[in-house]
Design a protein around this motif. Structure first.
Motif, mmCIF file in Angstrom:
data_model
loop_
_atom_site.group_PDB
_atom_site.id
_atom_site.type_symbol
_atom_site.label_atom_id
_atom_site.label_comp_id
_atom_site.label_asym_id
_atom_site.label_seq_id
_atom_site.Cartn_x
_atom_site.Cartn_y
_atom_site.Cartn_z
ATOM 1 N N UNK A 39 0.828 -1.212 0.000
ATOM 2 C CA UNK A 39 0.000 0.000 0.000
ATOM 3 C C UNK A 39 0.857 1.255 0.000
ATOM 4 N N UNK A 40 1.941 1.271 0.772
ATOM 5 C CA UNK A 40 2.796 2.456 0.761
ATOM 6 C C UNK A 40 3.496 2.611 -0.585
ATOM 7 N N UNK A 41 3.845 1.503 -1.216
ATOM 8 C CA UNK A 41 4.471 1.572 -2.535
ATOM 9 C C UNK A 41 3.509 2.152 -3.558
ATOM 10 N N UNK A 42 2.234 1.802 -3.458
ATOM 11 C CA UNK A 42 1.231 2.345 -4.368
ATOM 12 C C UNK A 42 1.086 3.856 -4.183
ATOM 13 N N UNK A 43 1.108 4.306 -2.940
ATOM 14 C CA UNK A 43 1.007 5.740 -2.653
ATOM 15 C C UNK A 43 2.240 6.461 -3.182
ATOM 16 N N UNK A 44 3.405 5.878 -2.964
ATOM 17 C CA UNK A 44 4.651 6.506 -3.416
ATOM 18 C C UNK A 44 4.697 6.580 -4.941
ATOM 19 N N UNK A 45 4.257 5.537 -5.623
ATOM 20 C CA UNK A 45 4.246 5.561 -7.084
ATOM 21 C C UNK A 45 3.314 6.649 -7.611
ATOM 22 N N UNK A 46 2.152 6.814 -6.975
ATOM 23 C CA UNK A 46 1.226 7.867 -7.391
ATOM 24 C C UNK A 46 1.844 9.241 -7.143
ATOM 25 N N UNK A 47 2.569 9.393 -6.021
ATOM 26 C CA UNK A 47 3.226 10.671 -5.723
ATOM 27 C C UNK A 47 4.332 10.959 -6.734
ATOM 28 N N UNK A 48 5.078 9.938 -7.134
ATOM 29 C CA UNK A 48 6.129 10.131 -8.136
ATOM 30 C C UNK A 48 5.539 10.560 -9.473
ATOM 31 N N UNK A 49 4.450 9.901 -9.870
ATOM 32 C CA UNK A 49 3.795 10.287 -11.127
ATOM 33 C C UNK A 49 3.339 11.740 -11.064
ATOM 34 N N UNK A 50 2.739 12.107 -9.957
ATOM 35 C CA UNK A 50 2.254 13.477 -9.782
ATOM 36 C C UNK A 50 3.416 14.471 -9.799
ATOM 37 N N UNK A 51 4.510 14.130 -9.135
ATOM 38 C CA UNK A 51 5.661 15.031 -9.040
ATOM 39 C C UNK A 51 6.364 15.184 -10.388
ATOM 40 N N UNK A 52 6.588 14.084 -11.079
ATOM 41 C CA UNK A 52 7.321 14.141 -12.336
ATOM 42 C C UNK A 52 6.481 14.698 -13.493
ATOM 43 N N UNK A 53 5.167 14.712 -13.341
ATOM 44 C CA UNK A 53 4.297 15.335 -14.343
ATOM 45 C C UNK A 53 4.036 16.806 -14.024
ATOM 46 N N UNK A 54 4.729 17.320 -13.022
ATOM 47 C CA UNK A 54 4.613 18.714 -12.567
ATOM 48 C C UNK A 54 3.198 19.078 -12.122
ATOM 49 N N UNK A 55 2.439 18.105 -11.683
ATOM 50 C CA UNK A 55 1.118 18.377 -11.131
ATOM 51 C C UNK A 55 1.224 18.732 -9.653
ATOM 52 N N UNK A 56 2.135 18.090 -8.963
ATOM 53 C CA UNK A 56 2.342 18.324 -7.538
ATOM 54 C C UNK A 56 3.695 19.012 -7.366
ATOM 55 N N UNK A 57 3.657 20.187 -6.782
ATOM 56 C CA UNK A 57 4.884 20.953 -6.585
ATOM 57 C C UNK A 57 5.101 21.105 -5.088
ATOM 58 N N UNK A 58 6.296 20.896 -4.646
ATOM 59 C CA UNK A 58 6.616 21.060 -3.237
ATOM 60 C C UNK A 58 7.393 19.876 -2.711
ATOM 61 N N UNK A 59 7.891 20.066 -1.503
ATOM 62 C CA UNK A 59 8.694 19.018 -0.865
ATOM 63 C C UNK A 59 7.836 17.961 -0.180
#
Length: 103
Positions: A39-59
């Motif tokens: 479950x944590x891996x699924x959350x992290x993968x979604x966060x990576x997709x969001x971050x690398x697509x420049x949808x989510x900005x921030x630390x």
């Protein structure tokens, strides 16, 4: 002859319990650990997709932000069956580490 059979059955039962109980405990804890990791891996993968697509900005990318921008369904802790707090986040600076916040 009756006492000997009783002792043999008791000894066999004791040996089975000494092997069975720790083995069962190990299998259950290993299963819970793997479910949490998944479950944590699924959350992290979604966060990576969001971050690398420049949808989510921030630390720190909160779960609320991940749910909104990636379409990830609401995740829950598979062991406790509680839904993760939306204030929990994935830390980008800590190499995408999931931090759970309990409130």
């Amino acid at each position: 002859m009756g006492k000997n059979k009783l002792w043999i059955y008791f000894t066999c039962l004791s040996i089975l319990l000494l092997i069975g109980i720790p083995s069962t405990y190990k299998v259950i804890t290993q299963h819970n650990t793997r479910m949490l990791k998944y479950t944590t891996q699924k959350i992290i993968e979604a966060a990576k997709d969001c971050y690398y697509n420049n949808s989510c900005i921030g630390e720190e990318i909160t779960l609320e932000e991940i749910y909104e921008k990636t379409g990830l369904v609401e995740m829950h802790n598979p062991v406790t069956k509680k839904i993760y707090n939306k204030k929990s986040y994935v830390s980008v600076k800590d190499n995408f580490q999931f931090i759970e916040i309990n409130e």
